[in-house]
Design a protein around this motif. Structure first.
Motif, PDB file in Angstrom:
ATOM      1  N   ALA A   9     -22.097  12.790  91.833  1.00 26.17           N
ATOM      2  CA  ALA A   9     -21.096  12.742  90.561  1.00 26.17           C
ATOM      3  C   ALA A   9     -21.678  10.649  90.294  1.00 26.17           C
ATOM      4  O   ALA A   9     -21.804  10.719  88.720  1.00 26.17           O
ATOM      5  CB  ALA A   9     -19.417  12.090  90.672  1.00 26.17           C
ATOM      6  N   ALA A  10     -21.669  10.528  90.919  1.00 25.05           N
ATOM      7  CA  ALA A  10     -21.703   8.290  90.894  1.00 25.05           C
ATOM      8  C   ALA A  10     -23.348   8.150  90.069  1.00 25.05           C
ATOM      9  O   ALA A  10     -23.640   7.911  89.658  1.00 25.05           O
ATOM     10  CB  ALA A  10     -21.458   7.320  91.753  1.00 25.05           C
ATOM     11  N   PRO A  16     -26.886   6.147  81.329  1.00 29.41           N
ATOM     12  CA  PRO A  16     -25.989   5.690  80.069  1.00 29.41           C
ATOM     13  C   PRO A  16     -25.606   6.747  79.297  1.00 29.41           C
ATOM     14  O   PRO A  16     -24.178   6.654  78.748  1.00 29.41           O
ATOM     15  CB  PRO A  16     -27.014   5.000  79.489  1.00 29.41           C
ATOM     16  N   PRO A  17     -26.198   8.218  78.549  1.00 31.41           N
ATOM     17  CA  PRO A  17     -25.392   9.035  77.774  1.00 31.41           C
ATOM     18  C   PRO A  17     -24.919  10.214  78.796  1.00 31.41           C
ATOM     19  O   PRO A  17     -23.751  10.564  78.061  1.00 31.41           O
ATOM     20  CB  PRO A  17     -27.196  10.074  77.945  1.00 31.41           C
ATOM     21  N   LEU A  18     -25.010   9.686  80.217  1.00 31.32           N
ATOM     22  CA  LEU A  18     -23.428  11.412  80.680  1.00 31.32           C
ATOM     23  C   LEU A  18     -22.176   9.704  81.462  1.00 31.32           C
ATOM     24  O   LEU A  18     -21.303  10.448  81.737  1.00 31.32           O
ATOM     25  CB  LEU A  18     -24.707  11.414  81.634  1.00 31.32           C
ATOM     26  N   ALA A  19     -22.750   8.665  81.529  1.00 29.97           N
ATOM     27  CA  ALA A  19     -21.587   7.657  81.599  1.00 29.97           C
ATOM     28  C   ALA A  19     -19.922   8.571  82.291  1.00 29.97           C
ATOM     29  O   ALA A  19     -19.872   8.648  80.616  1.00 29.97           O
ATOM     30  CB  ALA A  19     -21.637   6.371  81.504  1.00 29.97           C
ATOM     31  N   GLY A  20     -19.159   8.595  82.418  1.00 30.71           N
ATOM     32  CA  GLY A  20     -17.908   9.222  82.578  1.00 30.71           C
ATOM     33  C   GLY A  20     -17.638  10.712  82.663  1.00 30.71           C
ATOM     34  O   GLY A  20     -17.001  11.356  83.281  1.00 30.71           O
ATOM     35  N   HIS A  21     -19.024  11.115  83.427  1.00 32.22           N
ATOM     36  CA  HIS A  21     -19.230  13.077  83.384  1.00 32.22           C
ATOM     37  C   HIS A  21     -20.017  13.034  84.568  1.00 32.22           C
ATOM     38  O   HIS A  21     -19.810  14.751  84.757  1.00 32.22           O
ATOM     39  CB  HIS A  21     -19.819  13.590  82.066  1.00 32.22           C
ATOM     40  N   ALA A  51     -25.535  14.754  75.876  1.00 31.26           N
ATOM     41  CA  ALA A  51     -26.713  15.084  76.703  1.00 31.26           C
ATOM     42  C   ALA A  51     -28.300  14.019  75.830  1.00 31.26           C
ATOM     43  O   ALA A  51     -29.556  14.509  77.007  1.00 31.26           O
ATOM     44  CB  ALA A  51     -27.290  15.921  76.999  1.00 31.26           C
ATOM     45  N   ASP A  52     -28.321  14.239  75.144  1.00 36.10           N
ATOM     46  CA  ASP A  52     -29.966  13.397  74.330  1.00 36.10           C
ATOM     47  C   ASP A  52     -29.924  12.496  74.746  1.00 36.10           C
ATOM     48  O   ASP A  52     -29.612  12.161  74.570  1.00 36.10           O
ATOM     49  CB  ASP A  52     -29.403  13.735  72.975  1.00 36.10           C
TER      50      ASP A  52
END
Length: 61
Positions: A9-10, A16-21, A51-52
Motif C-alpha cells: 500500500a505504501a 502520484p496519481p494513486l496517492a492515498g489509494h 489511474a491515468d
C-alpha cells in the motif's frame, strides 16, 4: 517500475496519481486476485479515471 501485483500500500501511495489509494488497491487485489492489466485499476472503488498516467510508474508481471 513497481509491479502492481506485489506492491505494498505504501508503494502505491508513492505513485502520484494513486496517492492515498494504496490500501484500497491492495484490498481489491487480495479479494479478487492479481491484476492482468493496468486498466483494471479503474475497477477499484474510488479510482475510476484517476489511474491515468500510471504506466510510467507501474507494470503488471
Amino acid at each position: 517500475m513497481i509491479d502492481l501485483n506485489t506492491a505494498t500500500a505504501a508503494d502505491l501511495d508513492g505513485v502520484p496519481p494513486l496517492a492515498g489509494h494504496g490500501a484500497e488497491i491492495v484490498r481489491y487485489r487480495e479479494e479478487r486476485g492479481g491484476f492482468t492489466e493496468l486498466r483494471q485499476l479503474n475497477e477499484v472503488p474510488g479510482l475510476a479515471q484517476k489511474a491515468d498516467g500510471v504506466e510510467e510508474y507501474l507494470s503488471v508481471a
